[in-house]
Design a protein around this motif. Structure first.
Motif: not given
Length: 375
Positions: A79-91
């Motif tokens: 997550l981008n700590p400035a706004n909480g938006q996802s940068i990448w995700r995986g399972d």
């Protein structure tokens, strides 16, 4: 972390045979009274986001310009700590048994089926089956993945292809905790907790460089002498500070590999260190700040007793704790007096708060991730 005393007695023999854990994580009770105080700071939620629930204690990984977190379904996110938006995700295709480790690009987690899974920017690159359970987040550093098992065996894998590079087995304690231990680094040294000792290890060869005791176990049987080091580890300069479970808090000089001080303090979660202070809460949530240089008490505070506090954060002029009802408490670093309290989603704060991008970030049992701004 709550010790189930009946379970401890019933499982003592099994634990002695297996070398594994006898302590389980239990969600604390709610409905505790709140302190009455006059706020001297202002704060707000700058952003919040949601992952799946968190059913295990964890540490949020702060790496450069991102946060990395795992949820109970095995979804890892940066997550981008400035706004909480996802940068990448995986399972990782399995329920994690511990928190995630990451260097920003690669992320590593271990499933309840003892599979070590490594992702590259959210894409799975390799998997290894381990023979012993893991409750401590792997450390990803120097193109290696370091794993600490519940019996305090240490293993190193190549982060690119999963080759095992070495393993270190040392005479272990007859009883160990089913709780996150200590695996960290200091300069070019791997630092791991093994029983009540902090060990400095050569990360290239897996050989011991130094070893120092945080606290000397007491008691007449294995259960009473249980004194594993629990995370998180506090670090300020060359001083590494740790908690020995229900026994002591102590600091080690990592340059010399020797104990500087140790103080009796019966607690179950790790500590924080910054500047000239070390901060921790004991098993009844009485907070103590010790002087980094000699372990003398700088101050103590009891206004949050019984609130099942998270591991702490020392940052700037603040001492920060989360509690079992999702409140975040901001205390004065100098006096321990409460200056501000902010609410999240009503569920327990399950990780030590983190300072990043000018915010305090906390994660809750319901999977809430909150970026809190304090003025």
């Amino acid at each position: 972390m709550t010790v189930r005393h009946g379970t401890l007695s019933a499982l003592a023999l099994a634990a002695l045979l297996s070398g594994c854990a006898v302590v389980d994580w239990v969600m604390p009770k709610k409905g505790l009274p709140q302190e009455t105080f006059t706020a001297t700071l202002t704060g707000k939620t700058a952003w919040s986001t949601k992952v799946d629930s968190i059913k295990f204690p964890l540490n949020v990984v702060v790496v450069g310009d991102r946060l990395v977190v795992a949820d109970s379904d095995g979804v890892l996110q940066a997550l981008n700590p400035a706004n909480g938006q996802s940068i990448w995700r995986g399972d990782i295709k399995g329920k994690p048994s511990a928190a995630v480790g990451s260097d920003g690009r690669f992320a590593a987690a271990v499933t309840e089926d003892n599979e070590l899974v490594v992702l590259d920017a959210g894409k799975k690159v390799w998997t290894k089956v381990l023979t012993t359970p893991v409750k401590t987040a792997p450390l990803v550093a120097g193109e290696r993945v370091f794993v600490l098992t519940v019996d305090r065996q240490v293993m190193a894998f190549d982060v690119l292809d999963g080759r095992k590079l070495w393993e270190m087995r040392r005479p272990g304690e007859p009883l160990t905790l089913n709780q996150s231990g200590v695996v960290s680094s200091y300069k070019d040294t791997l630092v791991v907790g093994q029983g009540p000792r902090l060990a400095g290890v050569d990360p290239l060869r897996g050989t011991l460089r130094w070893e120092a005791v945080v606290g000397s176990p007491r008691g007449t049987n294995e259960v009473e002498r249980l004194a594993d080091l629990v995370g998180p580890l506090g670090r300020s300069g060359e001083m590494l500070c740790a908690r020995a479970f229900q026994l002591a808090v102590g600091c080690i000089n990592a340059e010399r590999g020797v104990q500087v001080w140790s103080r009796n303090n019966a607690g179950t979660v790790g500590v924080s260190a910054e500047g000239d202070l070390v901060l921790g809460a004991d098993s009844v949530d009485r907070i103590t700040a010790w002087k980094l240089s000699n372990g003398e008490s700088a101050w103590s505070a009891d206004q949050l007793q019984g609130r099942k506090l998270s591991a702490p954060l020392l940052t700037g002029k603040l001492a920060v704790f989360g509690d079992s009802e999702g409140f975040v408490h901001f205390l004065s670093r100098e006096t321990g007096k409460t200056q501000l309290r902010l609410a999240t989603d009503g569920s327990a704060v399950v990780a030590a708060p983190q300072a990043v991008a000018g915010l305090i970030v906390v994660v809750t049992a319901k999977g809430g991730v909150f970026g809190l701004k304090v003025d």
